[in-house]
Design a protein around this motif. Structure first.
Motif, PDB file in Angstrom:
ATOM      1  N   SER A   1       0.877  -1.170   0.000  1.00  0.00           N
ATOM      2  CA  SER A   1       0.000   0.000   0.000  1.00  0.00           C
ATOM      3  C   SER A   1       0.912   1.217   0.000  1.00  0.00           C
ATOM      4  O   SER A   1       1.483   1.579   1.037  1.00  0.00           O
ATOM      5  N   LEU A   2       1.079   1.821  -1.148  1.00  0.00           N
ATOM      6  CA  LEU A   2       2.036   2.907  -1.310  1.00  0.00           C
ATOM      7  C   LEU A   2       1.832   4.017  -0.290  1.00  0.00           C
ATOM      8  O   LEU A   2       2.764   4.403   0.427  1.00  0.00           O
ATOM      9  N   SER A   3       0.613   4.524  -0.185  1.00  0.00           N
ATOM     10  CA  SER A   3       0.378   5.643   0.733  1.00  0.00           C
ATOM     11  C   SER A   3       0.551   5.219   2.187  1.00  0.00           C
ATOM     12  O   SER A   3       1.111   5.961   3.000  1.00  0.00           O
ATOM     13  N   GLY A   4       0.126   4.011   2.522  1.00  0.00           N
ATOM     14  CA  GLY A   4       0.274   3.519   3.881  1.00  0.00           C
ATOM     15  C   GLY A   4       1.727   3.310   4.270  1.00  0.00           C
ATOM     16  O   GLY A   4       2.152   3.666   5.371  1.00  0.00           O
ATOM     17  N   GLU A   5       2.507   2.738   3.362  1.00  0.00           N
ATOM     18  CA  GLU A   5       3.925   2.510   3.622  1.00  0.00           C
ATOM     19  C   GLU A   5       4.658   3.830   3.819  1.00  0.00           C
ATOM     20  O   GLU A   5       5.472   3.974   4.736  1.00  0.00           O
ATOM     21  N   LYS A   6       4.366   4.792   2.958  1.00  0.00           N
ATOM     22  CA  LYS A   6       5.026   6.095   3.070  1.00  0.00           C
ATOM     23  C   LYS A   6       4.623   6.816   4.357  1.00  0.00           C
ATOM     24  O   LYS A   6       5.444   7.477   4.982  1.00  0.00           O
ATOM     25  N   ALA A   7       3.368   6.680   4.767  1.00  0.00           N
ATOM     26  CA  ALA A   7       2.913   7.312   6.001  1.00  0.00           C
ATOM     27  C   ALA A   7       3.647   6.738   7.203  1.00  0.00           C
ATOM     28  O   ALA A   7       4.122   7.482   8.071  1.00  0.00           O
ATOM     29  N   ILE A   8       3.766   5.425   7.262  1.00  0.00           N
ATOM     30  CA  ILE A   8       4.464   4.773   8.372  1.00  0.00           C
ATOM     31  C   ILE A   8       5.935   5.188   8.390  1.00  0.00           C
ATOM     32  O   ILE A   8       6.489   5.534   9.433  1.00  0.00           O
ATOM     33  N   ALA A   9       6.566   5.182   7.226  1.00  0.00           N
ATOM     34  CA  ALA A   9       7.972   5.567   7.142  1.00  0.00           C
ATOM     35  C   ALA A   9       8.178   7.020   7.566  1.00  0.00           C
ATOM     36  O   ALA A   9       9.166   7.343   8.240  1.00  0.00           O
ATOM     37  N   THR A  10       7.259   7.888   7.214  1.00  0.00           N
ATOM     38  CA  THR A  10       7.365   9.302   7.582  1.00  0.00           C
ATOM     39  C   THR A  10       7.303   9.472   9.092  1.00  0.00           C
ATOM     40  O   THR A  10       8.134  10.156   9.686  1.00  0.00           O
ATOM     41  N   VAL A  11       6.333   8.846   9.722  1.00  0.00           N
ATOM     42  CA  VAL A  11       6.172   8.983  11.170  1.00  0.00           C
ATOM     43  C   VAL A  11       7.334   8.331  11.914  1.00  0.00           C
ATOM     44  O   VAL A  11       7.836   8.872  12.899  1.00  0.00           O
ATOM     45  N   MET A  12       7.797   7.193  11.427  1.00  0.00           N
ATOM     46  CA  MET A  12       8.903   6.497  12.095  1.00  0.00           C
ATOM     47  C   MET A  12      10.255   7.106  11.742  1.00  0.00           C
ATOM     48  O   MET A  12      11.264   6.746  12.345  1.00  0.00           O
ATOM     49  N   GLN A  13      10.279   7.979  10.751  1.00  0.00           N
ATOM     50  CA  GLN A  13      11.509   8.612  10.272  1.00  0.00           C
ATOM     51  C   GLN A  13      12.551   7.568   9.868  1.00  0.00           C
ATOM     52  O   GLN A  13      13.715   7.628  10.245  1.00  0.00           O
ATOM     53  N   LYS A  14      12.074   6.602   9.105  1.00  0.00           N
ATOM     54  CA  LYS A  14      12.914   5.526   8.591  1.00  0.00           C
ATOM     55  C   LYS A  14      12.730   5.440   7.090  1.00  0.00           C
ATOM     56  O   LYS A  14      11.640   5.712   6.576  1.00  0.00           O
ATOM     57  N   PRO A  15      13.765   5.026   6.362  1.00  0.00           N
ATOM     58  CA  PRO A  15      13.589   4.831   4.923  1.00  0.00           C
ATOM     59  C   PRO A  15      12.702   3.623   4.641  1.00  0.00           C
ATOM     60  O   PRO A  15      12.663   2.662   5.421  1.00  0.00           O
ATOM     61  N   LEU A  16      12.009   3.688   3.531  1.00  0.00           N
ATOM     62  CA  LEU A  16      11.096   2.615   3.156  1.00  0.00           C
ATOM     63  C   LEU A  16      11.785   1.263   3.059  1.00  0.00           C
ATOM     64  O   LEU A  16      11.222   0.248   3.452  1.00  0.00           O
ATOM     65  N   HIS A  17      13.005   1.229   2.555  1.00  0.00           N
ATOM     66  CA  HIS A  17      13.686  -0.059   2.375  1.00  0.00           C
ATOM     67  C   HIS A  17      14.044  -0.713   3.708  1.00  0.00           C
ATOM     68  O   HIS A  17      14.230  -1.920   3.765  1.00  0.00           O
ATOM     69  N   GLU A  18      14.127   0.045   4.790  1.00  0.00           N
ATOM     70  CA  GLU A  18      14.379  -0.566   6.100  1.00  0.00           C
ATOM     71  C   GLU A  18      13.103  -1.190   6.676  1.00  0.00           C
ATOM     72  O   GLU A  18      13.147  -2.237   7.301  1.00  0.00           O
TER      73      GLU A  18
END
Length: 81
Positions: free
Chosen positions: A39-56
């Motif tokens: 889920s592109l938007s969901g993955e990006k939202a989680i990564a933004t809040v966690m301040q982690k890159p998507l690949h991690e």
């Protein structure tokens, strides 16, 4: 990263998946879905809040250079054992 680990780290930081959705203006169902399926938007939202890159967070879905791995072509990105 395992979905339960992502949820645990969010909880340890004081957030829920609903908080992530509100903070990023993403539908809550997309954020929940991201833990189970792409889920592109969901993955990006989680990564933004966690301040982690998507690949991690989602190494099976993203390359280190920020490219989306499509399930059909996953074999092209997997490292040889």
């Amino acid at each position: 990263m395992h979905p339960e680990m992502i949820k645990a780290r969010l909880r340890m930081a004081g957030y829920t998946l609903a908080d992530v959705a509100r903070m990023t203006n993403v539908d809550a169902s997309a954020v929940r879905l991201a833990l189970r399926k792409p889920s592109l938007s969901g993955e990006k939202a989680i990564a933004t809040v966690m301040q982690k890159p998507l690949h991690e967070l989602f190494p099976e879905r993203w390359t280190k250079d920020g490219q989306r791995i499509r399930p059909r072509y996953r074999h092209l990105y997997e490292e040889a054992a």
